[in-house]
Design a protein around this motif. Sequence first.
Motif, PDB file in Angstrom:
ATOM      1  N   ALA A   1       0.953  -1.100   0.105  1.00  0.00           N
ATOM      2  CA  ALA A   1      -0.028  -0.061  -0.054  1.00  0.00           C
ATOM      3  C   ALA A   1       0.791   1.358   0.113  1.00  0.00           C
ATOM      4  N   GLY A   2       0.323   2.306  -0.516  1.00  0.00           N
ATOM      5  CA  GLY A   2       1.009   3.513  -0.681  1.00  0.00           C
ATOM      6  C   GLY A   2       1.996   3.703  -1.796  1.00  0.00           C
ATOM      7  N   ARG A   3       1.989   2.935  -2.625  1.00  0.00           N
ATOM      8  CA  ARG A   3       3.141   3.046  -3.922  1.00  0.00           C
ATOM      9  C   ARG A   3       2.302   3.450  -4.912  1.00  0.00           C
ATOM     10  N   LEU A   4       3.179   4.206  -5.918  1.00  0.00           N
ATOM     11  CA  LEU A   4       2.949   4.376  -7.241  1.00  0.00           C
ATOM     12  C   LEU A   4       3.638   3.378  -8.233  1.00  0.00           C
ATOM     13  N   PHE A   5       3.175   2.455  -8.555  1.00  0.00           N
ATOM     14  CA  PHE A   5       3.586   1.293  -9.044  1.00  0.00           C
ATOM     15  C   PHE A   5       3.467   0.999 -10.475  1.00  0.00           C
ATOM     16  N   GLY A   6       4.528   0.871 -11.319  1.00  0.00           N
ATOM     17  CA  GLY A   6       4.620   0.742 -12.560  1.00  0.00           C
ATOM     18  C   GLY A   6       4.805  -0.733 -13.105  1.00  0.00           C
ATOM     19  N   LEU A   7       3.801  -0.803 -14.192  1.00  0.00           N
ATOM     20  CA  LEU A   7       3.985  -2.334 -14.713  1.00  0.00           C
ATOM     21  C   LEU A   7       4.293  -2.292 -16.191  1.00  0.00           C
ATOM     22  N   VAL A   8       5.561  -2.843 -16.409  1.00  0.00           N
ATOM     23  CA  VAL A   8       6.236  -2.365 -17.724  1.00  0.00           C
ATOM     24  C   VAL A   8       6.663  -3.990 -18.328  1.00  0.00           C
ATOM     25  N   GLY A   9       6.445  -3.624 -19.705  1.00  0.00           N
ATOM     26  CA  GLY A   9       6.604  -5.210 -20.475  1.00  0.00           C
ATOM     27  C   GLY A   9       6.569  -4.939 -21.985  1.00  0.00           C
ATOM     28  N   PRO A  10       7.158  -5.801 -22.706  1.00  0.00           N
ATOM     29  CA  PRO A  10       7.024  -5.333 -24.236  1.00  0.00           C
ATOM     30  C   PRO A  10       5.531  -6.017 -24.687  1.00  0.00           C
TER      31      PRO A  10
ATOM     32  N   LEU B   1      -0.123   1.203 -12.545  1.00  0.00           N
ATOM     33  CA  LEU B   1      -0.251   1.580 -13.824  1.00  0.00           C
ATOM     34  C   LEU B   1       0.718   0.726 -14.798  1.00  0.00           C
ATOM     35  N   SER B   2       0.039   0.487 -16.017  1.00  0.00           N
ATOM     36  CA  SER B   2       1.063   0.009 -17.057  1.00  0.00           C
ATOM     37  C   SER B   2       1.279   1.059 -18.082  1.00  0.00           C
ATOM     38  N   SER B   3       2.705   0.649 -18.759  1.00  0.00           N
ATOM     39  CA  SER B   3       2.751   1.813 -19.643  1.00  0.00           C
ATOM     40  C   SER B   3       4.028   0.925 -20.510  1.00  0.00           C
ATOM     41  N   HIS B   4       4.277   1.561 -21.709  1.00  0.00           N
ATOM     42  CA  HIS B   4       5.357   1.245 -22.608  1.00  0.00           C
ATOM     43  C   HIS B   4       6.287   2.095 -22.585  1.00  0.00           C
ATOM     44  N   VAL B   5       6.079   3.187 -21.781  1.00  0.00           N
ATOM     45  CA  VAL B   5       7.176   4.587 -21.839  1.00  0.00           C
ATOM     46  C   VAL B   5       8.099   4.402 -20.765  1.00  0.00           C
ATOM     47  N   MET B   6       9.198   4.011 -21.240  1.00  0.00           N
ATOM     48  CA  MET B   6      10.173   3.877 -19.800  1.00  0.00           C
ATOM     49  C   MET B   6      10.294   4.945 -19.005  1.00  0.00           C
ATOM     50  N   GLU B   7      10.346   6.351 -19.836  1.00  0.00           N
ATOM     51  CA  GLU B   7      10.750   7.586 -19.143  1.00  0.00           C
ATOM     52  C   GLU B   7       9.570   8.174 -18.237  1.00  0.00           C
TER      53      GLU B   7
ATOM     54  N   CYS C   1       7.002   6.671 -11.167  1.00  0.00           N
ATOM     55  CA  CYS C   1       6.632   5.431 -10.287  1.00  0.00           C
ATOM     56  C   CYS C   1       7.909   5.457  -9.089  1.00  0.00           C
ATOM     57  N   ASP C   2       7.511   4.993  -7.801  1.00  0.00           N
ATOM     58  CA  ASP C   2       8.621   4.727  -6.905  1.00  0.00           C
ATOM     59  C   ASP C   2       9.026   3.153  -6.904  1.00  0.00           C
ATOM     60  N   SER C   3       8.130   2.439  -7.417  1.00  0.00           N
ATOM     61  CA  SER C   3       8.367   0.814  -7.387  1.00  0.00           C
ATOM     62  C   SER C   3       7.796   0.526  -8.889  1.00  0.00           C
ATOM     63  N   LEU C   4       8.093  -0.831  -9.349  1.00  0.00           N
ATOM     64  CA  LEU C   4       7.920  -1.429 -10.637  1.00  0.00           C
ATOM     65  C   LEU C   4       7.985  -2.786 -10.656  1.00  0.00           C
ATOM     66  N   ALA C   5       7.427  -3.619 -11.757  1.00  0.00           N
ATOM     67  CA  ALA C   5       7.657  -4.781 -12.266  1.00  0.00           C
ATOM     68  C   ALA C   5       7.823  -4.884 -13.604  1.00  0.00           C
TER      69      ALA C   5
END
Length: 280
Positions: free
Chosen positions: A53-62, A214-220, A226-230
């Motif tokens: 909880a309390g994260r701004l979490f990114g989900l990235v992948g091709p 949140l999911s995104s294709h944009v690494m920048e 985001c402060d965390s990601l997978a």
Amino acid sequence: MITEHDLGLPGEHPSPSQGGPPHTDPAALDLRGLVKTFGSKRAVGGLDLRVPAGRLFGLVGPNGAGKTTTLSMATGLLRPDAGRALVLGHDVWSDPPAAKALMGVLPDGLRLFDRLSGRELLRYVGRLRGVSEDDIEVRSTELLAALGLTDDAGQLVVDYSAGMTKKIGLACALIHAPRLLILDEPFEAVDPVSGEGIRGILRNYVRSGGTVVLSSHVMELVESLCDSLAVVAGGQVLAAGTLDEVRAGSSLQQRFLELVGGPALQAQRTSGSEALSWLR
């Protein structure tokens, strides 16, 4: 700008039940062994992911990595073949009313009741979510202003641009002051000015006790927001953690290419140097 008071966070919702994960505080989102197969193709294969909880979490992948399929299973839009998805301790599939009450969702390819105006749509979604009429009025006005939609509030959503549709979809996801926001490509088709406004809303939301996935294709974008990601590829999590842990001393773009590229990327570069000679 939307504040803690505006969104009613964090004390507006009931506390999660005791049947959740074996942690003192349940994760905002806890995915355990998710599996989904379409015909002969396994889109997601035993995926595990825990978002505190309390994260701004990114989900990235091709493309084709399984991100949208994973988020669809996590939000109750697509039933998994195996595995569990829990939101603040509530199982999305065995106790959907409790889990979904805590979530705001902006899915990919969102379909809206687009013969309503923007303000009418927010009122409709707010009533579905059990928000009082007075709160709907206040929150709708503030969300429309924060997202730059005030002047278009009376316009039918069917006549909105792609970016405006994305923004009214985000407003619908926020109207009931959820504790978890799950957003699939929330910045797609959104102009830079509106995008900066959305970033501010999401940062304030997390500061006031919410969690964003949140999911995104944009690494920048992920690296700056985001402060965390997978990193997901082939329906599996290749790396997860804080931004610095996943980057491991590189830029996120370089680390991403190392994780998901490998021999395939090298082969693509080699063939690309020889192919399309007719363009030269």
